[in-house]
Design a protein around this motif. Structure first.
Motif, PDB file in Angstrom:
ATOM      1  N   ILE A 128       0.881  -1.387  -0.016  1.00 14.14           N
ATOM      2  CA  ILE A 128       0.104   0.015   0.136  1.00 14.14           C
ATOM      3  C   ILE A 128       0.716   1.193  -0.150  1.00 14.14           C
ATOM      4  N   ARG A 129       2.030   1.249   0.493  1.00  7.38           N
ATOM      5  CA  ARG A 129       2.683   2.487   0.560  1.00  7.38           C
ATOM      6  C   ARG A 129       3.708   2.754  -0.498  1.00  7.38           C
ATOM      7  N   PHE A 130       3.480   1.835  -1.318  1.00  5.77           N
ATOM      8  CA  PHE A 130       4.133   1.866  -2.747  1.00  5.77           C
ATOM      9  C   PHE A 130       3.081   2.511  -3.721  1.00  5.77           C
ATOM     10  N   VAL A 131       1.997   2.785  -3.480  1.00  8.81           N
ATOM     11  CA  VAL A 131       0.847   3.320  -4.326  1.00  8.81           C
ATOM     12  C   VAL A 131       1.030   4.887  -3.968  1.00  8.81           C
ATOM     13  N   LYS A 132       1.495   5.569  -5.227  1.00  5.79           N
ATOM     14  CA  LYS A 132       1.778   7.116  -5.156  1.00  5.79           C
ATOM     15  C   LYS A 132       0.781   8.027  -6.050  1.00  5.79           C
ATOM     16  N   PRO A 133      -0.116   8.585  -5.101  1.00  3.98           N
ATOM     17  CA  PRO A 133      -1.045   9.529  -5.592  1.00  3.98           C
ATOM     18  C   PRO A 133      -0.399  10.799  -5.676  1.00  3.98           C
ATOM     19  N   GLU A 134      -1.011  11.663  -6.573  1.00  3.74           N
ATOM     20  CA  GLU A 134      -0.748  13.123  -6.933  1.00  3.74           C
ATOM     21  C   GLU A 134      -1.997  13.855  -6.759  1.00  3.74           C
ATOM     22  N   TYR A 135      -1.818  14.611  -5.759  1.00  2.16           N
ATOM     23  CA  TYR A 135      -3.025  15.416  -5.351  1.00  2.16           C
ATOM     24  C   TYR A 135      -2.936  17.008  -5.808  1.00  2.16           C
ATOM     25  N   GLU A 136      -4.258  17.434  -5.914  1.00  7.30           N
ATOM     26  CA  GLU A 136      -4.458  18.992  -6.106  1.00  7.30           C
ATOM     27  C   GLU A 136      -5.422  19.329  -4.863  1.00  7.30           C
ATOM     28  N   THR A 137      -4.748  19.986  -3.995  1.00  4.74           N
ATOM     29  CA  THR A 137      -5.310  20.110  -2.336  1.00  4.74           C
ATOM     30  C   THR A 137      -6.194  21.255  -2.648  1.00  4.74           C
ATOM     31  N   GLU A 138      -7.368  21.383  -1.785  1.00  2.00           N
ATOM     32  CA  GLU A 138      -8.148  22.451  -1.617  1.00  2.00           C
ATOM     33  C   GLU A 138      -8.572  22.649  -0.336  1.00  2.00           C
ATOM     34  N   ALA A 139      -8.946  23.994   0.198  1.00  2.00           N
ATOM     35  CA  ALA A 139      -9.021  24.388   1.173  1.00  2.00           C
ATOM     36  C   ALA A 139     -10.243  23.643   1.911  1.00  2.00           C
ATOM     37  N   PHE A 140     -10.096  23.228   3.276  1.00  2.00           N
ATOM     38  CA  PHE A 140     -11.189  22.432   4.128  1.00  2.00           C
ATOM     39  C   PHE A 140     -11.328  22.944   5.493  1.00  2.00           C
ATOM     40  N   GLU A 141     -12.321  22.364   6.098  1.00  2.00           N
ATOM     41  CA  GLU A 141     -12.833  22.995   7.422  1.00  2.00           C
ATOM     42  C   GLU A 141     -12.930  21.404   8.103  1.00  2.00           C
ATOM     43  N   THR A 142     -12.423  21.378   9.355  1.00  2.00           N
ATOM     44  CA  THR A 142     -12.529  20.269  10.234  1.00  2.00           C
ATOM     45  C   THR A 142     -12.705  20.825  11.502  1.00  2.00           C
ATOM     46  N   ASN A 143     -12.960  22.074  11.928  1.00  2.00           N
ATOM     47  CA  ASN A 143     -12.885  22.538  13.118  1.00  2.00           C
ATOM     48  C   ASN A 143     -14.068  22.810  13.519  1.00  2.00           C
ATOM     49  N   PHE A 144     -14.796  21.966  14.179  1.00  2.00           N
ATOM     50  CA  PHE A 144     -16.294  22.231  14.522  1.00  2.00           C
ATOM     51  C   PHE A 144     -16.679  23.372  15.415  1.00  2.00           C
ATOM     52  N   ASP A 145     -15.645  23.604  16.549  1.00  2.00           N
ATOM     53  CA  ASP A 145     -15.847  24.717  17.316  1.00  2.00           C
ATOM     54  C   ASP A 145     -15.925  25.998  16.671  1.00  2.00           C
ATOM     55  N   LYS A 146     -15.057  26.261  15.729  1.00  4.24           N
ATOM     56  CA  LYS A 146     -14.846  27.477  14.644  1.00  4.24           C
ATOM     57  C   LYS A 146     -16.040  27.542  13.788  1.00  4.24           C
ATOM     58  N   ALA A 147     -16.286  26.582  13.053  1.00  6.83           N
ATOM     59  CA  ALA A 147     -17.221  26.493  11.887  1.00  6.83           C
ATOM     60  C   ALA A 147     -18.679  26.845  12.289  1.00  6.83           C
ATOM     61  N   ARG A 148     -18.989  26.300  13.745  1.00  9.04           N
ATOM     62  CA  ARG A 148     -20.237  26.363  14.350  1.00  9.04           C
ATOM     63  C   ARG A 148     -20.870  27.903  14.528  1.00  9.04           C
ATOM     64  N   LEU A 149     -19.887  28.781  14.637  1.00  9.94           N
ATOM     65  CA  LEU A 149     -20.081  30.061  15.272  1.00  9.94           C
ATOM     66  C   LEU A 149     -20.624  31.016  13.933  1.00  9.94           C
ATOM     67  N   ASN A 150     -20.592  30.327  12.815  1.00 12.12           N
ATOM     68  CA  ASN A 150     -20.961  30.998  11.537  1.00 12.12           C
ATOM     69  C   ASN A 150     -22.280  30.247  11.182  1.00 12.12           C
ATOM     70  N   VAL A 151     -23.473  30.993  11.431  1.00 11.82           N
ATOM     71  CA  VAL A 151     -24.771  30.381  10.978  1.00 11.82           C
ATOM     72  C   VAL A 151     -24.845  30.124   9.748  1.00 11.82           C
ATOM     73  N   ALA A 152     -23.995  30.668   8.637  1.00  8.42           N
ATOM     74  CA  ALA A 152     -24.358  30.219   7.240  1.00  8.42           C
ATOM     75  C   ALA A 152     -23.652  29.000   7.101  1.00  8.42           C
ATOM     76  N   ASN A 153     -22.722  28.442   8.037  1.00 10.47           N
ATOM     77  CA  ASN A 153     -22.267  27.086   7.781  1.00 10.47           C
ATOM     78  C   ASN A 153     -23.285  26.109   8.168  1.00 10.47           C
ATOM     79  N   LEU A 154     -24.251  26.186   8.878  1.00  7.79           N
ATOM     80  CA  LEU A 154     -25.408  25.427   9.583  1.00  7.79           C
ATOM     81  C   LEU A 154     -26.425  24.651   8.426  1.00  7.79           C
TER      82      LEU A 154
END
Ligand code: MOS
Length: 745
Positions: A128-154
């Motif tokens: 499995i470690r010899f399978v080599k992916p190439e990515y194009e990354t995007e902005a993401f959000e995993t922070n619940f405490d921060k994201a919940r404060l903006n009602v638009a996210n809900l």
């Protein structure tokens, strides 16, 4: 196996499958073997969100034993993956959830992006470690405490409202916020699937699932097959707690690989993958506001909650529901929203929703009791109700007061200090706490086949599963009681979708639902035996069925026990090698629907907090359950012990840690994610009211699995406050949150 009680009908002290389980005879999914079996291991993403530009599989493919590397570019078409309903073949439904190996999108860190298939697990795992992916990354959000404060996210909230807008005569109010992190099920058995295409259109699955029928139906619809062409076997399940209530990506992935390679494929998740690929209790934030008058009557309860879901699926649970009906309160407002994050989808975890909600509600009631200067149990009794204030129906039964009485006596509630932080034993601060749990007690539909053969043995069959609570044992006990015959002559078969349809094991519903069907099947069997006796056995000619009884494997006349025939002899006389019948038991009857049904629990804790370092030691637990009649005392007792252990983890140590700069889970191992150690489990007294609730079903039994855990974390938090005067509203309760810098575990 211990046979000492073979003469008695009620075999109190054994699990019917206990010997098979402890000797290793009982087989779990990954232990099955098939000829020509290949082994698959997932390659998972190293980014939280983005696009895979390319996957270089050449190095992995060149490695010893590697048969294939399957990913989006070479994955065979899966009918149920087609997002366009109009283009899907008939009888195909879209696969819910993450479409594994389907496209080049990454939706969460640790998502499967490729599947290495090899001639052994070791060779697949090495590649499995010899399978080599190439990515194009995007902005993401995993922070619940921060994201919940903006009602638009809900997502738009679901609200509930009853009673007047404003209340008068308020003597005390509490308003507080509560936080619970992501918790993971952590069953012993790894999630696993073996897929084998017996023919082009015929699929055999060994799968770790709480629902053989649900997995069968889902995989049939995903691959465009009739249900009967898919067979799912899950004879034993090594714990699940909700994590196997749906099919995760391992199931279609194994099917895809088995089809592509034209040989059976075994796919077992690794332990770290168990933290990311089979769901979790979602992170939550709650706000509870309770107002009461001077006498302690709740005037209003407001309960608001947010919990996380994934970006690709909505997952909701009943976090605020308990506030609508557990206590009498005229005015109730609830509001619940979900917050999509770049994480995998949560799933029900033991006591889903209510475990989260009761922590907040039961903590808030405890807080209110101090403001009112009332005993917290007296406050709960003050607001006790026999009518469910949400649906206005009477509870089928509610024995919480008996639970309080037992718990108070056994824990020594009279020693509880009314002023927190004032009781010391051996230099340690001592606190007492309690909290309540509640969960719905349903009764669904199930079919059970009963085969009584001429050798006197009874086999019962239902396609339910047993994830550990001891379903075979409790069903055998119900059959033994209904048939009045020894449990040793009874075998309950489950865990195979070819058996008569039964429910998934979840929501504390198995005993009520399947047990009612077993009871009905046995009673029907007794009627058949009486009919046969009247028809074929001379002593009973002309008798009516209600003058006969079937007991101890004998049919006899109620008024004259000398007029009798053994069942075995009767079947011989009637020239029948067996009686074989299948009954369908439906949900609640109109009479049962006049009630609302719940199981209840009350947990009591005595603990010590070291004033030097804030370390918490739980000294004693008394846990009480009101779940109707207790069918199997031993397995029911074990359910309560397991609930306490899970509850201790929830209260004191469990928290999935996410690195929000990468989206990676930082503690995906038993070394870093802390479940309670054996040495941290105190003396536990588990007690049941054990009063049949005949308004819920004919066997009088309600579920235990969820109420064993629901409320427990609140009892700990309340005891910690009682010991220290510090109210911790964010789980887990660690010394740091009590104001201590840091301590070694
Ligand atoms: Mo449970 S969360 O009903 O498996």
């Amino acid at each position: 196996m211990n046979q000492k009680n073979t003469n008695t009908i009620f075999w109190e002290d054994e699990r019917v499958d206990g010997a098979d389980k402890v000797t290793g005879k009982a087989k779990y999914t990954a232990e099955h073997n098939l000829p020509n079996l290949a082994y698959a291991v997932f390659v998972t993403s190293n980014i939280a969100k983005g696009t895979i530009k390319n996957i270089d599989t050449s190095k992995a493919l060149a490695m010893t034993g590697v048969l294939d590397v399957i990913y989006y570019a070479n994955c065979p078409a899966v009918p149920g993956y087609n997002p366009n309903a109009a283009e899907r073949p008939k009888n195909v439904s879209e696969w819910r959830g993450h479409k594994v190996l389907y496209d080049n999108k990454v939706r969460f860190f640790g998502q499967p992006i490729a599947l290495v298939v090899a001639d052994s697990f070791e060779n697949a795992n090495a590649a499995i470690r010899f399978v080599k992916p190439e990515y194009e990354t995007e902005a993401f959000e995993t922070n619940f405490d921060k994201a919940r404060l903006n009602v638009a996210n809900l997502k738009p909230p679901v609200t509930y409202k009853r009673g007047p807008e404003t209340v008068t005569n308020v003597a005390a109010t509490v308003e507080a916020e509560y936080n619970i992190p992501i918790e993971v099920h952590n069953p012993m058995e790894l999630q696993a699937t073996i897929a084998y295409w017996e023919a082009e259109d015929k699929l055999l699955l060994y799968d770790k699932t709480q629902g053989p029928k649900s997995t069968q139906g889902l995989m049939a619809k995903t691959f465009g097959l009739p249900d009967k062409n898919v067979r799912v076997i899950a004879e034993n399940v090594g714990g699940a707690f909700g994590s196997s209530l749906r099919s995760w990506s391992n199931v279609p992935a194994a099917c895809i690989a088995a089809k592509k390679l034209n040989r059976p494929v075994k796919l077992v998740l690794t332990r770290p993958q168990m933290f990311t690929l089979i769901g979790y209790r979602p992170q939550s934030w709650q706000k509870v506001n309770i107002a009461a008058n001077a006498a302690g009557d709740f005037l209003s309860i407001n309960h608001e909650a947010i919990s996380n879901t994934s970006r690709y699926e909505d997952f909701r649970e009943g976090i605020v529901d308990v506030s609508k009906f557990l206590y009498a309160a005229e005015s109730v407002n609830t509001k619940y929203s979900i917050l999509p994050l770049d994480l995998s989808t949560p799933i029900w975890m033991r006591g889903p929703g209510e475990a989260t909600g009761c922590f907040a509600l039961e903590s808030a009631i405890d807080e209110l009791s101090y403001k009112l200067k009332m005993d917290p149990i007296a406050l709960r009794i003050k607001n006790f109700t026999t009518i469910n204030p949400e649906n206005k129906l009477p509870f089928s039964d509610n024995n919480l007061k008996a639970c309080y009485e037992y718990g108070m006596t056994k824990i020594g509630w009279k020693n509880r200090p009314t002023v927190p932080g004032t009781l010391k034993e051996n230099g340690l601060l001592i606190g007492y706490g309690m909290a309540v749990g509640v969960f719905g007690a349903g009764k669904g539909t199930a079919s059970v086949r009963a085969i009584l053969s001429s050798d006197g043995k009874l086999v019962l069959e239902c396609a339910v599963s047993d994830m550990g609570p001891g379903t075979s044992t409790s069903m055998s006990k119900i059959a033994a009681e209904a048939m009045q015959m020894p449990i040793t002559k009874i075998k309950f078969k489950l865990g195979d979708s070819d058996l008569p349809p039964g429910p998934s094991q979840g929501g504390s519903g198995t005993t009520s639902t399947v047990g009612s069907a077993v009871d009905l099947a046995c009673k029907t069997l007794q009627q058949k035996l009486k009919d046969l006796a009247i028809q074929f056995a001379p002593p009973f000619s002309g008798a009516t069925p209600d003058t006969l009884e079937v007991k101890n494997e004998i049919v006899s006349l109620k008024t004259d026990a000398t007029k009798k025939i053994e069942i075995v002899a009767l079947l011989k006389l009637a020239n029948q090698d067996k009686i074989d019948l299948t009954i369908n038991s439906s949900g609640k009857t109109p009479e049962q629907l006049k009630f609302t049904s719940n199981s209840f629990s009350a947990h009591f804790v005595k603990l010590a907090v070291n004033p030097k370092d804030g370390k918490i030691k739980v000294l004693q637990v008394v846990t009480t359950g009101d779940a109707g009649k207790i069918i199997s005392p031993k397995t029911a007792h074990s359910q309560m012990l397991g609930g306490v252990v899970g509850g201790l983890g929830m209260a004191l140590s469990e928290k999935l840690e996410i690195d929000h700069t990468t989206g990676q889970i930082m503690n995906a191992s038993f070394g870093a994610y802390h479940v309670p150690l054996h040495s941290q489990i105190p003396n536990i007294d588990a007690w049941f009211v054990n009063k049949p609730d005949m308004n819920v079903n004919d066997i009088g039994a309600k579920g235990i699995g969820e109420i064993a855990l629901i409320g427990f974390a609140g009892a700990i938090a309340n005891a910690v406050y009682n010991a220290t005067g510090k109210r911790v509203r964010d789980l887990p309760i660690t010394p740091e949150k009590l104001g201590f810098k840091s301590v070694k575990a």
